[in-house]
Design a protein around this motif. Structure first.
Motif, short mmCIF file in Angstrom:
data_model
loop_
_atom_site.label_atom_id
_atom_site.label_comp_id
_atom_site.label_asym_id
_atom_site.label_seq_id
_atom_site.Cartn_x
_atom_site.Cartn_y
_atom_site.Cartn_z
N GLY A 28 -29.13 10.97 61.42
CA GLY A 28 -28.92 10.08 62.54
C GLY A 28 -29.86 10.31 63.70
N LEU A 29 -30.92 11.10 63.50
CA LEU A 29 -31.88 11.41 64.55
C LEU A 29 -33.29 11.10 64.08
N LEU B 184 -36.33 7.72 72.83
CA LEU B 184 -36.86 6.54 72.15
C LEU B 184 -35.79 5.67 71.49
N ARG B 185 -34.69 6.28 71.03
CA ARG B 185 -33.63 5.54 70.35
C ARG B 185 -32.26 5.99 70.84
N PRO B 186 -31.96 5.75 72.13
CA PRO B 186 -30.66 6.19 72.65
C PRO B 186 -29.48 5.58 71.89
N ASP B 187 -29.72 4.45 71.23
CA ASP B 187 -28.64 3.84 70.45
C ASP B 187 -28.18 4.75 69.32
N LEU B 188 -29.12 5.54 68.77
CA LEU B 188 -28.75 6.46 67.70
C LEU B 188 -27.90 7.61 68.24
N ALA C 79 -24.48 6.23 68.75
CA ALA C 79 -23.77 6.06 67.48
C ALA C 79 -23.19 7.37 66.97
N ARG C 80 -23.81 8.49 67.37
CA ARG C 80 -23.30 9.81 66.97
C ARG C 80 -22.19 10.31 67.87
N GLY C 81 -21.88 9.52 68.92
CA GLY C 81 -20.85 9.94 69.86
C GLY C 81 -21.40 10.79 70.99
N GLY C 82 -22.73 10.70 71.22
CA GLY C 82 -23.35 11.47 72.29
C GLY C 82 -23.78 12.85 71.84
N LEU C 83 -24.24 13.65 72.79
CA LEU C 83 -24.69 15.01 72.50
C LEU C 83 -23.55 15.99 72.70
N THR C 84 -23.50 16.99 71.85
CA THR C 84 -22.49 18.03 71.97
C THR C 84 -22.92 19.05 73.02
#
Length: 240
Positions: free
Chosen positions: A170-171, A215-219, A222-227
């Motif tokens: 997903g990255l 570059l792809r904040p949508d990705l 989709a992952r629920g943000g950064l941990t």
């Protein structure tokens, strides 16, 4: 794995099937790409596959009879997907799903479109390469075959190549460098020359997170943000 393609332009796949990763996979017997000419299902001397649309309008529409005939006369792998703009968006997740099957087939549309009865009663589903219009499904078919083919075990020399690349988790993938270490005054990051493999792995992960966020904040969304752990990793390398 076996992939069957139904098209009115079989010759477009000749060079594609003989070069690069797919060519090697076919040569090694790990992948089989079978091409079927949709015009073989036509019943007239001109082998016509299209006609004007009911109700009028621009362009021509692929007729159901030649397509049904060509598919029903062929030995091919199910599921069969029509390539068109209304299909399920094709991405790495779909590619992994297809790679887990023994085979699948693709039907390439052309002209203004394909008679709706093909979508309703002949194919098992539809796939779309993206929100743009191509002249036909052949380019999309090649993209799908190459994407899925790379995931077939043994096709890539290094099995990590398919797992450790863009969209694998997903990255986006981290940046790559090779020799020379300095080029026109631009240096390869010191961490990659340090020999500290654990630090290299952390740097690459941090770069992947940072590039995707930029570059792809949508990705990332989709992952629920950064941990919290990922935020800490970005801070470690000054990327937060």
């Amino acid at each position: 794995m076996r992939v069957d393609v139904f098209t009115i332009f079989p010759s477009m796949f000749e060079m594609f099937s003989n070069h690069g990763v797919i060519g090697r996979a076919i040569e090694q017997g790990r992948l089989s790409v079978q091409i079927h000419d949709l015009r073989m299902g036509a019943g007239d001397p001109h082998r016509s596959v299209d006609d004007s649309p009911f109700g009028g309008g621009a362009g021509m529409v692929m007729m159901p009879e030649p397509l049904f005939n060509a598919v029903e006369q062929a030995d091919f792998s199910r599921p069969l997907y029509l390539l068109g703009p209304a299909g399920r968006p094709f991405d790495q997740t779909v590619a992994r799903e297809l790679a887990e099957a023994d085979g699948f087939s693709l039907l390439c549309g052309r002209y203004e479109g394909v008679d709706q009865r093909v979508g309703d009663h002949l194919v098992d589903g539809e796939l779309s390469l993206g929100d743009f219009v191509l002249a036909g499904g052949e380019v999309a078919a090649m993209a799908i075959i190459e994407t899925v083919g790379r995931l077939v075990p043994g096709v890539l020399g290094n099995e990590m190549s398919a797992a450790d690349e863009s969209f694998g988790d997903g990255l986006l993938e981290y940046p790559h460098y090779t020799r020379p270490a300095e080029f026109r005054g631009w240096q390869v990051p010191e961490v990659l020359r340090s020999g500290d493999h654990g630090r290299v792995d952390r740097w690459r992960r941090a770069q992947s997170l940072a590039r995707t966020a930029a570059l792809r904040p949508d990705l990332i969304e989709a992952r629920g943000g950064l941990t919290a752990e990922e935020h800490a990793l970005l801070e470690e390398f000054g990327l937060s």
